[in-house]
Design a protein around this motif. Structure first.
Motif, PDB file in Angstrom:
ATOM      1  N   ALA A  30      14.399 -40.824 -52.559  1.00  0.00           N
ATOM      2  CA  ALA A  30      15.627 -40.033 -52.380  1.00  0.00           C
ATOM      3  C   ALA A  30      15.423 -38.959 -51.325  1.00  0.00           C
ATOM      4  O   ALA A  30      16.292 -38.743 -50.465  1.00  0.00           O
ATOM      5  CB  ALA A  30      16.041 -39.402 -53.711  1.00  0.00           C
ATOM      6  N   HIS A  50       8.354 -42.894 -66.600  1.00  0.00           N
ATOM      7  CA  HIS A  50       8.249 -41.538 -66.041  1.00  0.00           C
ATOM      8  C   HIS A  50       7.432 -41.535 -64.751  1.00  0.00           C
ATOM      9  O   HIS A  50       7.752 -40.807 -63.811  1.00  0.00           O
ATOM     10  CB  HIS A  50       7.640 -40.569 -67.057  1.00  0.00           C
ATOM     11  N   VAL A  73      17.980 -47.970 -60.883  1.00  0.00           N
ATOM     12  CA  VAL A  73      17.508 -46.662 -60.420  1.00  0.00           C
ATOM     13  C   VAL A  73      18.383 -45.549 -60.994  1.00  0.00           C
ATOM     14  O   VAL A  73      17.873 -44.506 -61.412  1.00  0.00           O
ATOM     15  CB  VAL A  73      17.441 -46.599 -58.882  1.00  0.00           C
ATOM     16  N   TYR A  74      19.686 -45.767 -61.069  1.00  0.00           N
ATOM     17  CA  TYR A  74      20.569 -44.763 -61.673  1.00  0.00           C
ATOM     18  C   TYR A  74      20.183 -44.506 -63.128  1.00  0.00           C
ATOM     19  O   TYR A  74      20.154 -43.357 -63.582  1.00  0.00           O
ATOM     20  CB  TYR A  74      22.035 -45.217 -61.635  1.00  0.00           C
ATOM     21  N   THR A 131       9.516 -42.152 -61.704  1.00  0.00           N
ATOM     22  CA  THR A 131      10.457 -41.133 -61.228  1.00  0.00           C
ATOM     23  C   THR A 131       9.932 -40.396 -59.996  1.00  0.00           C
ATOM     24  O   THR A 131      10.726 -39.968 -59.153  1.00  0.00           O
ATOM     25  CB  THR A 131      10.805 -40.118 -62.337  1.00  0.00           C
ATOM     26  N   VAL A 167      10.851 -42.611 -57.097  1.00  0.00           N
ATOM     27  CA  VAL A 167      12.303 -42.569 -56.854  1.00  0.00           C
ATOM     28  C   VAL A 167      12.675 -41.268 -56.157  1.00  0.00           C
ATOM     29  O   VAL A 167      13.471 -41.254 -55.220  1.00  0.00           O
ATOM     30  CB  VAL A 167      13.082 -42.755 -58.172  1.00  0.00           C
ATOM     31  N   LYS A 168      12.071 -40.161 -56.594  1.00  0.00           N
ATOM     32  CA  LYS A 168      12.337 -38.870 -55.938  1.00  0.00           C
ATOM     33  C   LYS A 168      11.881 -38.892 -54.493  1.00  0.00           C
ATOM     34  O   LYS A 168      12.593 -38.412 -53.603  1.00  0.00           O
ATOM     35  CB  LYS A 168      11.627 -37.739 -56.693  1.00  0.00           C
ATOM     36  N   VAL A 170      16.931 -42.540 -63.271  1.00  0.00           N
ATOM     37  CA  VAL A 170      17.175 -41.138 -62.899  1.00  0.00           C
ATOM     38  C   VAL A 170      17.813 -40.380 -64.065  1.00  0.00           C
ATOM     39  O   VAL A 170      17.411 -39.257 -64.377  1.00  0.00           O
ATOM     40  CB  VAL A 170      18.054 -41.063 -61.631  1.00  0.00           C
ATOM     41  N   GLU A 171      18.782 -40.975 -64.714  1.00  0.00           N
ATOM     42  CA  GLU A 171      19.432 -40.301 -65.845  1.00  0.00           C
ATOM     43  C   GLU A 171      18.482 -40.111 -67.022  1.00  0.00           C
ATOM     44  O   GLU A 171      18.483 -39.070 -67.664  1.00  0.00           O
ATOM     45  CB  GLU A 171      20.681 -41.064 -66.294  1.00  0.00           C
ATOM     46  N   ALA A 210      15.322 -39.776 -66.831  1.00  0.00           N
ATOM     47  CA  ALA A 210      14.264 -38.829 -66.461  1.00  0.00           C
ATOM     48  C   ALA A 210      14.557 -37.447 -67.043  1.00  0.00           C
ATOM     49  O   ALA A 210      13.642 -36.672 -67.300  1.00  0.00           O
ATOM     50  CB  ALA A 210      14.121 -38.754 -64.943  1.00  0.00           C
TER      51      ALA A 210
END
Length: 143
Positions: A116, A106, A43-44, A109, A112-113, A47-48, A50
């Protein structure tokens, strides 16, 4: 419309499972996703990436927690295998390698958002619940 079609498009009643599988072996594909995204680093990396294309060392420096070169290599290769990341090797000396999210990556993401955002919104409840549970179970090894 068929009865089956109506059942699929009808929202579940409160308390009904949102996802159900025909057989336990089927798992609705959830196991594959959890295996990839449930590890410590994927996931990290998503995110990076993205934010855009990253070279290997840029990505390594950007991932929080100090990911090792070996673990980053394994992580991006797994994400590449799953079709979430595209790897480009430029024929230079030394070779320059860049990583970017695929269209599928993509699309992840947004999820994931959402996760979060959910985590941030519920952090106080988690903290309070953990404190209450720890106080009620002081001898527990669960932390």
């Amino acid at each position: 419309m068929s009865v089956g079609h109506t059942a699929v498009t009808t929202p579940p009643a409160p308390g009904d499972p949102v996802i159900s599988c025909d057989t336990p072996q089927d798992e609705c594909g959830v196991r594959d996703v959890l295996d990839r995204l449930g590890d410590k680093w994927s996931v990290y990396v998503v995110v990076e990436l993205a934010a855009g294309v990253r070279r290997f060392k840029e990505l390594q420096r950007a991932v929080p927690g100090g990911i090792s070169q070996r673990m980053l290599t394994l992580t991006v290769r797994r994400l590449e295998r799953d079709g979430l990341v595209h790897r480009t090797v430029h024929p230079t000396i030394p070779p320059q390698v860049e990583y970017e999210l695929t269209e599928t990556g993509h699309s992840l993401t947004h999820l994931v958002k959402a996760l979060a955002d959910w985590s941030i919104a519920h952090r106080p409840a988690f903290t309070a619940s953990r404190a209450a549970w720890d106080a009620a179970h002081p001898d527990s090894e669960i932390r």
